[in-house]
Design an enzyme around this catalytic site. Sequence first.
Site, PDB file in Angstrom:
ATOM      1  N   PRO A  83      -3.784   3.302  -2.397  1.00 47.84           N
ATOM      2  CA  PRO A  83      -3.665   3.248  -3.864  1.00 47.84           C
ATOM      3  C   PRO A  83      -5.028   3.094  -4.521  1.00 47.84           C
ATOM      4  CG  PRO A  83      -3.144   1.109  -2.914  1.00 47.84           C
ATOM      5  CD  PRO A  83      -3.337   2.058  -1.763  1.00 47.84           C
ATOM      6  N   THR A  84      -5.327   3.953  -5.467  1.00 46.41           N
ATOM      7  CA  THR A  84      -6.523   3.756  -6.293  1.00 46.41           C
ATOM      8  C   THR A  84      -6.109   3.923  -7.751  1.00 46.41           C
ATOM      9  OG1 THR A  84      -7.154   6.083  -5.967  1.00 46.41           O
ATOM     10  CG2 THR A  84      -8.230   4.476  -4.554  1.00 46.41           C
ATOM     11  N   SER A 112      -0.974   3.332  -7.124  1.00 46.20           N
ATOM     12  CA  SER A 112      -1.404   2.070  -7.738  1.00 46.20           C
ATOM     13  C   SER A 112      -0.486   1.726  -8.898  1.00 46.20           C
ATOM     14  CB  SER A 112      -2.836   2.223  -8.265  1.00 46.20           C
ATOM     15  OG  SER A 112      -3.160   1.123  -9.104  1.00 46.20           O
ATOM     16  N   TYR A 142       0.749  -5.552  -7.977  1.00 40.69           N
ATOM     17  CA  TYR A 142       0.150  -6.867  -8.180  1.00 40.69           C
ATOM     18  C   TYR A 142       1.260  -7.746  -8.729  1.00 40.69           C
ATOM     19  CZ  TYR A 142      -4.502  -4.816  -7.743  1.00 40.69           C
ATOM     20  OH  TYR A 142      -5.622  -4.194  -7.265  1.00 40.69           O
ATOM     21  N   THR A 168      -0.549  -6.274  -3.108  1.00 37.34           N
ATOM     22  CA  THR A 168      -1.981  -6.548  -2.903  1.00 37.34           C
ATOM     23  C   THR A 168      -2.241  -8.038  -3.091  1.00 37.34           C
ATOM     24  OG1 THR A 168      -2.526  -4.336  -3.656  1.00 37.34           O
ATOM     25  CG2 THR A 168      -4.308  -5.957  -3.701  1.00 37.34           C
ATOM     26  N   LYS A 250      -1.032  -6.170   1.476  1.00 38.42           N
ATOM     27  CA  LYS A 250      -2.277  -5.393   1.581  1.00 38.42           C
ATOM     28  C   LYS A 250      -3.435  -6.320   1.257  1.00 38.42           C
ATOM     29  CE  LYS A 250      -4.621  -1.448  -0.632  1.00 38.42           C
ATOM     30  NZ  LYS A 250      -5.684  -2.052  -1.427  1.00 38.42           N
ATOM     31  N   HIS A 274     -10.146  -4.136   0.415  1.00 33.28           N
ATOM     32  CA  HIS A 274     -10.124  -3.497  -0.902  1.00 33.28           C
ATOM     33  C   HIS A 274     -11.306  -2.534  -1.053  1.00 33.28           C
ATOM     34  CE1 HIS A 274      -7.808  -4.443  -4.762  1.00 33.28           C
ATOM     35  NE2 HIS A 274      -8.620  -3.485  -5.152  1.00 33.28           N
ATOM     36  N   ARG A 277     -14.518  -4.114  -2.471  1.00 35.18           N
ATOM     37  CA  ARG A 277     -14.611  -4.316  -3.920  1.00 35.18           C
ATOM     38  C   ARG A 277     -14.266  -5.737  -4.343  1.00 35.18           C
ATOM     39  NH1 ARG A 277     -14.310   0.681  -6.539  1.00 35.18           N
ATOM     40  NH2 ARG A 277     -12.817   0.178  -8.181  1.00 35.18           N
ATOM     41  N   VAL A 308     -12.751   4.767   6.284  1.00 36.77           N
ATOM     42  CA  VAL A 308     -12.293   5.840   7.180  1.00 36.77           C
ATOM     43  C   VAL A 308     -12.760   7.174   6.598  1.00 36.77           C
ATOM     44  CG1 VAL A 308     -10.291   6.979   8.213  1.00 36.77           C
ATOM     45  CG2 VAL A 308     -10.260   4.492   7.829  1.00 36.77           C
TER      46      VAL A 308
HETATM   47  C1  LIG Z   1     -11.541   3.257  -7.520  1.00 38.15           C
HETATM   48  C2  LIG Z   1     -10.660   2.405  -6.682  1.00 38.15           C
HETATM   49  C3  LIG Z   1      -9.518   1.863  -7.244  1.00 38.15           C
HETATM   50  C4  LIG Z   1      -8.683   1.060  -6.468  1.00 38.15           C
HETATM   51  N1  LIG Z   1      -7.534   0.596  -7.026  1.00 38.15           N
HETATM   52  C5  LIG Z   1      -6.711  -0.157  -6.287  1.00 38.15           C
HETATM   53  C6  LIG Z   1      -5.496  -0.617  -6.822  1.00 38.15           C
HETATM   54  O1  LIG Z   1      -5.128  -0.335  -7.955  1.00 38.15           O
HETATM   55  N2  LIG Z   1      -4.728  -1.409  -6.045  1.00 38.15           N
HETATM   56  C7  LIG Z   1      -5.095  -1.746  -4.762  1.00 38.15           C
HETATM   57  O2  LIG Z   1      -4.372  -2.481  -4.095  1.00 38.15           O
HETATM   58  N3  LIG Z   1      -6.218  -1.287  -4.214  1.00 38.15           N
HETATM   59  C8  LIG Z   1      -7.023  -0.509  -4.939  1.00 38.15           C
HETATM   60  N4  LIG Z   1      -8.172  -0.018  -4.383  1.00 38.15           N
HETATM   61  C9  LIG Z   1      -8.460  -0.284  -2.953  1.00 38.15           C
HETATM   62  C10 LIG Z   1      -7.901   0.830  -2.069  1.00 38.15           C
HETATM   63  O3  LIG Z   1      -6.496   0.782  -2.041  1.00 38.15           O
HETATM   64  C11 LIG Z   1      -8.385   0.725  -0.625  1.00 38.15           C
HETATM   65  O4  LIG Z   1      -8.171  -0.583  -0.155  1.00 38.15           O
HETATM   66  C12 LIG Z   1      -9.844   1.098  -0.431  1.00 38.15           C
HETATM   67  O5  LIG Z   1     -10.276   2.053  -1.374  1.00 38.15           O
HETATM   68  C13 LIG Z   1     -10.070   1.651   0.967  1.00 38.15           C
HETATM   69  O6  LIG Z   1     -11.406   1.908   1.199  1.00 38.15           O
HETATM   70  P1  LIG Z   1     -12.115   3.345   1.104  1.00 38.15           P
HETATM   71  O7  LIG Z   1     -12.273   3.628  -0.351  1.00 38.15           O
HETATM   72  O8  LIG Z   1     -13.398   3.092   1.805  1.00 38.15           O
HETATM   73  O9  LIG Z   1     -11.235   4.338   1.815  1.00 38.15           O
HETATM   74  C14 LIG Z   1      -9.013   0.774  -5.123  1.00 38.15           C
HETATM   75  C15 LIG Z   1     -10.166   1.334  -4.561  1.00 38.15           C
HETATM   76  C16 LIG Z   1     -10.983   2.155  -5.325  1.00 38.15           C
HETATM   77  C17 LIG Z   1     -12.199   2.763  -4.682  1.00 38.15           C
HETATM   78  C1  LIG Z   2      -7.246  -5.174  -9.977  1.00 38.93           C
HETATM   79  C2  LIG Z   2      -8.067  -4.016 -10.354  1.00 38.93           C
HETATM   80  C3  LIG Z   2      -7.327  -2.725 -10.477  1.00 38.93           C
HETATM   81  C4  LIG Z   2      -7.870  -1.642  -9.711  1.00 38.93           C
HETATM   82  C5  LIG Z   2      -8.444  -2.079  -8.431  1.00 38.93           C
HETATM   83  O1  LIG Z   2      -7.781  -2.621  -7.575  1.00 38.93           O
HETATM   84  C6  LIG Z   2      -9.820  -1.818  -8.173  1.00 38.93           C
HETATM   85  O2  LIG Z   2     -10.524  -1.353  -9.076  1.00 38.93           O
HETATM   86  O3  LIG Z   2     -10.276  -2.077  -7.059  1.00 38.93           O
END
Ligand SMILES: Cc1cc2nc3c(=O)[nH]c(=O)nc-3n(C[C@H](O)[C@H](O)[C@H](O)COP(=O)(O)O)c2cc1C
Ligand SMILES: CCCCC(=O)C(=O)O
Length: 382
Positions: A83-84, A112, A142, A168, A250, A274, A277, A308
């Site tokens: 999910p992004t 997401s 969330y 998450t 997650k 994450h 992040r 990955v």
């Molecule tokens: C731009 C962005 C937005 C993301 N948004 C979410 C989100 O809304 N919810 C969530 O659980 N994880 C979020 N993630 C984390 C991703 O689900 C995931 O854990 C992570 O991107 C995996 O690493 P990778 O980008 O190196 O493949 C986000 C990651 C990115 C890069």
């Molecule tokens: C809680 C933040 C929403 C999106 C997200 O998970 C991220 O930007 O990594």
Amino acid sequence: MTKAAQSAFVNLDDFEKNAYATMDRNALDYYRSGSQDMITVRENQRAFDRIIIRPRVLHDVSHIDMSTSVQSHQISSPICIAPTAMQRMAHPDGECATARASQRQNTCMVLSSWSTTSIEDVAQSTKSLALEQEAPKWLQLYIYKDREATRRLIERAQDSGFSAIALTVDTPFLGRRLADIRNRFRLPPHLTMANFSDQGKSQVGKASASSAADNASGLAAYVASQIDPTLSWKHVQWVKSVSRIPVLVKGILTAEDALLAVKAGVDGIIVSNHGGRQMDTAPATIDVLEEVCRAVAGRVEVYLDGGVRRGTDVFKALALGAKAVFLGRPALWALHYNGEDGVVEMLDIINEEFRLAMALAGCVKVSDIKREHVRMPAHACL
Ligand SMILES: Cc1cc2nc3c(=O)[nH]c(=O)nc-3n(C[C@H](O)[C@H](O)[C@H](O)COP(=O)(O)O)c2cc1C
Ligand SMILES: CCCCC(=O)C(=O)O
């Protein structure tokens, strides 16, 4: 347009380079960023590079079967989409394009809850493509301060045919992402957090903190206003009690939390930091995967995301116990490059890399990939 003149991308880095050259700064920095010094972002990929594959030879590898299952759903390969949030900043078709690409590849996509397309529209977008079977869609959740809104999201996902909830658990507050603070990240005015009427637009779109010590990213302010930082394991049980579909957590990085997750009755665990992040200097996910899998001892499926980028990374994750892996940023770069077709192209490349990795290691089906196929470095940590 965003598509490069020639479409000669040969690996996932090519999609990323294209995005760096063509994407608008606010979105690029948000997608690219990790928290603070981005040590964990880098480590997620480097840790894969330190693991050695021990190939076996002289198996008949003329037919490779990459198919597997997640939560009892058959998928064509163990490479899924993480999910992004806010994918329509990458491409106007956003989450629908990603869902359609995942359906075409018969793999699992996690949406997401902070998507710029509603759950219902994403569900609808794949209807015309589902031939033999519908590829699994999961909703990332969330736990919002507003519990009724949280419960409604679960119900909407169930009603729309989503088959699991990925809760998450690593984001009680947003990590400090310096580029977003500098840019005062905002969701562009034509987009909304589509699952929450227009409330998301008004808050993520607004300028907030005035000093750098406050987190001036619009998203950080939004997270602080929406997400409940009092969450504990009993809330995981609450989600389970209101959900008719499997609930996964997650954001697990230790054996201790994996055991608590199993005790809480979750149906699966996603080993994730994450994408680097949240907690900077948290370990690379591939370095803690084995610890988590040992603690879980097969009681629930364990998945991994973070860094990955290669078929060999997928192979290593499976050898260390993951049932499947999830890609985050690569899907955004591919989406930006060419929408639905871009994501299909990206998945084709990494699937072909994985097929070759299996063949060159002497594995014809994913269950042939064993712990003995990899050697960990002496110090599998930061
Ligand atoms: C731009 C962005 C937005 C993301 N948004 C979410 C989100 O809304 N919810 C969530 O659980 N994880 C979020 N993630 C984390 C991703 O689900 C995931 O854990 C992570 O991107 C995996 O690493 P990778 O980008 O190196 O493949 C986000 C990651 C990115 C890069
Ligand atoms: C809680 C933040 C929403 C999106 C997200 O998970 C991220 O930007 O990594």
